[in-house]
Design a protein around this motif. Structure first.
Motif, PDB file in Angstrom:
ATOM      1  N   GLY A   1      -6.715  34.120 -26.181  1.00 13.56           N
ATOM      2  CA  GLY A   1      -5.737  33.107 -25.826  1.00 13.56           C
ATOM      3  C   GLY A   1      -6.124  32.363 -24.564  1.00 13.56           C
ATOM      4  O   GLY A   1      -6.459  32.979 -23.550  1.00 13.56           O
ATOM      5  N   LEU A   2      -6.101  31.043 -24.631  1.00 10.75           N
ATOM      6  CA  LEU A   2      -6.379  30.191 -23.478  1.00 10.75           C
ATOM      7  C   LEU A   2      -5.111  29.416 -23.131  1.00 10.75           C
ATOM      8  O   LEU A   2      -4.507  28.781 -24.002  1.00 10.75           O
ATOM      9  N   VAL A   3      -4.707  29.477 -21.874  1.00  9.67           N
ATOM     10  CA  VAL A   3      -3.511  28.784 -21.418  1.00  9.67           C
ATOM     11  C   VAL A   3      -3.916  27.519 -20.678  1.00  9.67           C
ATOM     12  O   VAL A   3      -4.730  27.560 -19.749  1.00  9.67           O
ATOM     13  N   PHE A   4      -3.325  26.388 -21.100  1.00  9.34           N
ATOM     14  CA  PHE A   4      -3.529  25.096 -20.452  1.00  9.34           C
ATOM     15  C   PHE A   4      -2.164  24.578 -19.997  1.00  9.34           C
ATOM     16  O   PHE A   4      -1.119  25.031 -20.477  1.00  9.34           O
ATOM     17  N   LEU A   5      -2.178  23.607 -19.096  1.00  8.72           N
ATOM     18  CA  LEU A   5      -0.969  22.843 -18.868  1.00  8.72           C
ATOM     19  C   LEU A   5      -0.672  22.062 -20.138  1.00  8.72           C
ATOM     20  O   LEU A   5      -1.577  21.582 -20.813  1.00  8.72           O
ATOM     21  N   SER A   6       0.601  21.932 -20.459  1.00  4.65           N
ATOM     22  CA  SER A   6       0.997  21.327 -21.731  1.00  4.65           C
ATOM     23  C   SER A   6       0.555  19.866 -21.820  1.00  4.65           C
ATOM     24  O   SER A   6       0.497  19.143 -20.813  1.00  4.65           O
ATOM     25  N   ASP A   7       0.243  19.438 -23.050  1.00  6.84           N
ATOM     26  CA  ASP A   7      -0.118  18.049 -23.287  1.00  6.84           C
ATOM     27  C   ASP A   7       1.076  17.230 -23.752  1.00  6.84           C
ATOM     28  O   ASP A   7       0.921  16.101 -24.221  1.00  6.84           O
ATOM     29  N   ASN A   8       2.276  17.808 -23.646  1.00  4.72           N
ATOM     30  CA  ASN A   8       3.484  17.017 -23.919  1.00  4.72           C
ATOM     31  C   ASN A   8       4.487  17.225 -22.790  1.00  4.72           C
ATOM     32  O   ASN A   8       4.345  18.122 -21.963  1.00  4.72           O
ATOM     33  N   SER A   9       5.517  16.405 -22.761  1.00  5.90           N
ATOM     34  CA  SER A   9       6.492  16.423 -21.670  1.00  5.90           C
ATOM     35  C   SER A   9       7.610  17.436 -21.883  1.00  5.90           C
ATOM     36  O   SER A   9       8.431  17.645 -20.990  1.00  5.90           O
ATOM     37  N   GLU A  10       7.657  18.081 -23.049  1.00 10.13           N
ATOM     38  CA  GLU A  10       8.764  18.980 -23.362  1.00 10.13           C
ATOM     39  C   GLU A  10       8.513  20.410 -22.878  1.00 10.13           C
ATOM     40  O   GLU A  10       9.451  21.183 -22.732  1.00 10.13           O
ATOM     41  N   ASN A  11       7.251  20.794 -22.670  1.00  6.45           N
ATOM     42  CA  ASN A  11       6.911  22.160 -22.250  1.00  6.45           C
ATOM     43  C   ASN A  11       5.912  22.118 -21.111  1.00  6.45           C
ATOM     44  O   ASN A  11       5.142  21.176 -20.976  1.00  6.45           O
ATOM     45  N   ARG A  12       5.908  23.176 -20.316  1.00  5.87           N
ATOM     46  CA  ARG A  12       4.976  23.231 -19.185  1.00  5.87           C
ATOM     47  C   ARG A  12       3.599  23.763 -19.579  1.00  5.87           C
ATOM     48  O   ARG A  12       2.593  23.347 -19.011  1.00  5.87           O
ATOM     49  N   TYR A  13       3.562  24.677 -20.549  1.00  3.13           N
ATOM     50  CA  TYR A  13       2.298  25.331 -20.871  1.00  3.13           C
ATOM     51  C   TYR A  13       1.985  25.233 -22.366  1.00  3.13           C
ATOM     52  O   TYR A  13       2.883  25.173 -23.211  1.00  3.13           O
ATOM     53  N   GLN A  14       0.706  25.272 -22.659  1.00  8.50           N
ATOM     54  CA  GLN A  14       0.223  25.329 -24.031  1.00  8.50           C
ATOM     55  C   GLN A  14      -0.730  26.506 -24.149  1.00  8.50           C
ATOM     56  O   GLN A  14      -1.664  26.654 -23.366  1.00  8.50           O
ATOM     57  N   LEU A  15      -0.483  27.367 -25.143  1.00  5.40           N
ATOM     58  CA  LEU A  15      -1.338  28.511 -25.415  1.00  5.40           C
ATOM     59  C   LEU A  15      -2.077  28.272 -26.720  1.00  5.40           C
ATOM     60  O   LEU A  15      -1.461  28.113 -27.773  1.00  5.40           O
ATOM     61  N   LYS A  16      -3.403  28.242 -26.649  1.00  2.97           N
ATOM     62  CA  LYS A  16      -4.229  28.138 -27.857  1.00  2.97           C
ATOM     63  C   LYS A  16      -4.744  29.536 -28.188  1.00  2.97           C
ATOM     64  O   LYS A  16      -5.406  30.164 -27.362  1.00  2.97           O
ATOM     65  N   VAL A  17      -4.409  30.017 -29.382  1.00  2.00           N
ATOM     66  CA  VAL A  17      -4.799  31.351 -29.809  1.00  2.00           C
ATOM     67  C   VAL A  17      -5.880  31.233 -30.878  1.00  2.00           C
ATOM     68  O   VAL A  17      -5.694  30.555 -31.894  1.00  2.00           O
ATOM     69  N   TYR A  18      -6.997  31.902 -30.629  1.00  2.00           N
ATOM     70  CA  TYR A  18      -8.132  31.903 -31.556  1.00  2.00           C
ATOM     71  C   TYR A  18      -8.197  33.256 -32.239  1.00  2.00           C
ATOM     72  O   TYR A  18      -8.347  34.287 -31.578  1.00  2.00           O
ATOM     73  N   ASP A  19      -8.081  33.255 -33.554  1.00  2.00           N
ATOM     74  CA  ASP A  19      -8.170  34.465 -34.360  1.00  2.00           C
ATOM     75  C   ASP A  19      -9.631  34.647 -34.767  1.00  2.00           C
ATOM     76  O   ASP A  19     -10.154  33.876 -35.573  1.00  2.00           O
ATOM     77  N   THR A  20     -10.298  35.651 -34.221  1.00  2.00           N
ATOM     78  CA  THR A  20     -11.734  35.816 -34.474  1.00  2.00           C
ATOM     79  C   THR A  20     -12.018  36.312 -35.880  1.00  2.00           C
ATOM     80  O   THR A  20     -13.150  36.203 -36.349  1.00  2.00           O
ATOM     81  N   GLU A  21     -11.017  36.875 -36.569  1.00  2.00           N
ATOM     82  CA  GLU A  21     -11.236  37.354 -37.938  1.00  2.00           C
ATOM     83  C   GLU A  21     -11.128  36.221 -38.958  1.00  2.00           C
ATOM     84  O   GLU A  21     -11.947  36.114 -39.866  1.00  2.00           O
ATOM     85  N   SER A  22     -10.107  35.380 -38.822  1.00  2.00           N
ATOM     86  CA  SER A  22      -9.888  34.312 -39.791  1.00  2.00           C
ATOM     87  C   SER A  22     -10.472  32.982 -39.357  1.00  2.00           C
ATOM     88  O   SER A  22     -10.641  32.076 -40.167  1.00  2.00           O
TER      89      SER A  22
END
Length: 401
Positions: free
Chosen positions: A305-326
């Motif tokens: 999981g990588l946490v970034f500052l959100s790219d929209n105005s509705e939330n502060r954070y964005q979490l991108k989750v990478y599933d290494t199996e799928s």
């Protein structure tokens, strides 16, 4: 005439017997068919019930929790708690100790360390001091040993088996040495900035067979990073210095590397996440690009999981989750100021001292609520939405409801 009547009677008897035999066989066949239908119906009902139960379980949300077990503890100012398998490691500049979920101390080690360096791998930990020369190795059950180095320590990595690799500083050379928990040095490596570069990050596989090093260097004015894999086993014996594979990346710094298991590794650079697979000779499996600054990196058995500052105005954070199996990449948005994020089998938990948010990988919010008192550490207990909460004065096991 009598013979004809006798013959007709005998024929009628035979036909009745044959009809009875046919009827009996049909009754058996119908009974067997009915039994098959009943079994199929029961299986169908059971399957429908299981599907219904799974759907309800996945849809179920929780609004509160019960404390199902608790043990007293006394937190000391300046200490830090971290998960160590199913136990808790508490450390400070003055020492470290490990406790189980009931608060029983399994081992205790005193030391004086000004700047603690800590490396974990499963239930094993290595504790050293930045610029110091002593390393303490332990697992959740006992102290495993102590290592003394000839030069100042800059970085540490440890395997689940207790093997330790340390980056040591010399005048103009950096040493990357590997030790057994007994203190015996089993591998000595050297790195020079003008040659291989500076070791920016290191990690050791759980079984201790693979060492991954990210070297940063400048080539003709261009910044580059080399990711090198060393094999300490039989395969590595056939390669010079055990170097089994290496990958070069231009204009990228890689400050974070790690192993998910014995045959899956990853690197997080300033613009790319790379996944490698192979238990003996790792190969680049997948790469994911991004163009924003990473705030935090979290990973579990199969998720990164990588946490970034959100790219929209509705939330502060964005979490991108990478599933290494799928290979699936999922985006989640949240507002909770987090202390930590950890992954379960099919969900993840975001929490701080006072609040907690739990979401499934499909995006369903299972829980979003407040803790009854300040939490220092939260850890999973099994896969049934049961968790361990470390507070200043207790170790609580909670069950969501």
């Amino acid at each position: 005439m009598a013979d004809i009547r006798s013959y007709m009677k005998e024929k009628e008897k035979r036909e009745k017997r044959e009809r009875r035999q046919v009827d009996y066989k049909e009754m058996i066949a119908r009974h067997r068919l009915a039994s098959v239908y009943r079994v199929l119906l029961i299986l169908l009902l059971v399957a429908a019930f299981v599907v219904f139960a799974v759907i309800q379980y996945r849809r179920r949300t929780y609004t509160d929790y019960d404390i199902v077990a608790t043990s007293p503890r006394e937190a000391i100012s300046g200490t830090t708690d971290v998960k160590l398998g199913s136990s808790i490691l508490t450390y400070s500049k003055d020492g470290a100790h490990c406790t189980d979920a009931r608060g029983n101390v399994t081992w205790n080690q005193t030391f004086e360390i000004q700047d603690v360096i800590l490396a974990r791998n499963g239930e094993t930990v290595a504790i050293g001091e930045y610029n110091g020369r002593s390393i303490y190795i332990a697992n959740s059950e006992k102290l495993l040993g102590q290592i003394s180095t000839a030069m100042p320590i800059r970085q540490l990595a440890v395997s689940a088996t207790g093997k330790v690799t340390a980056v040591l500083a010399d005048t103009d050379i950096t040493w990357i040495n590997t030790y057994e928990s007994s203190g015996e040095m089993t591998r000595e490596g050297r790195s020079h900035m003008d040659d291989s570069g500076y070791p920016m990050a290191i990690s050791v596989s759980p079984n201790g067979e693979l060492l991954m090093v990210a070297y940063v260097y400048v080539d003709a004015g261009v910044l580059r990073t080399n990711v090198a894999f060393y094999n300490f086993g039989l395969v590595g014996a056939n390669y010079s210095d055990g170097l089994v594979s290496t990958y070069s990346y231009t204009d990228m710094v890689i400050p974070c590397v790690g192993f998910l298991d014995d045959d899956t590794a990853f690197t997080v650079g300033d613009n790319r996440l790379t996944i490698y697979t192979g238990a003996h000779i790792p190969e680049e499996e997948a790469g994911h690009l991004y163009d924003r600054e990473i705030r935090s990196v979290f990973y579990g058995e199969k998720y990164i999981g990588l946490v970034f500052l959100s790219d929209n105005s509705e939330n502060r954070y964005q979490l991108k989750v990478y599933d290494t199996e799928s290979g699936r990449v999922s985006d989640f948005y949240f507002d909770l100021d987090y202390t930590d994020i950890f992954f379960g089998k099919d969900n993840f938990v975001i929490y701080n001292e006072t609040q907690c948010q739990i979401l499934t990988m499909s995006g369903t919010e299972k829980f979003h609520g407040d803790f009854s008192k300040a939490v220092r550490l939260m850890a999973p207990v099994g896969n049934t939405y049961k968790y361990l909460l470390m507070t200043d004065d207790s170790i609580d096991t909670i069950q969501l409801k």
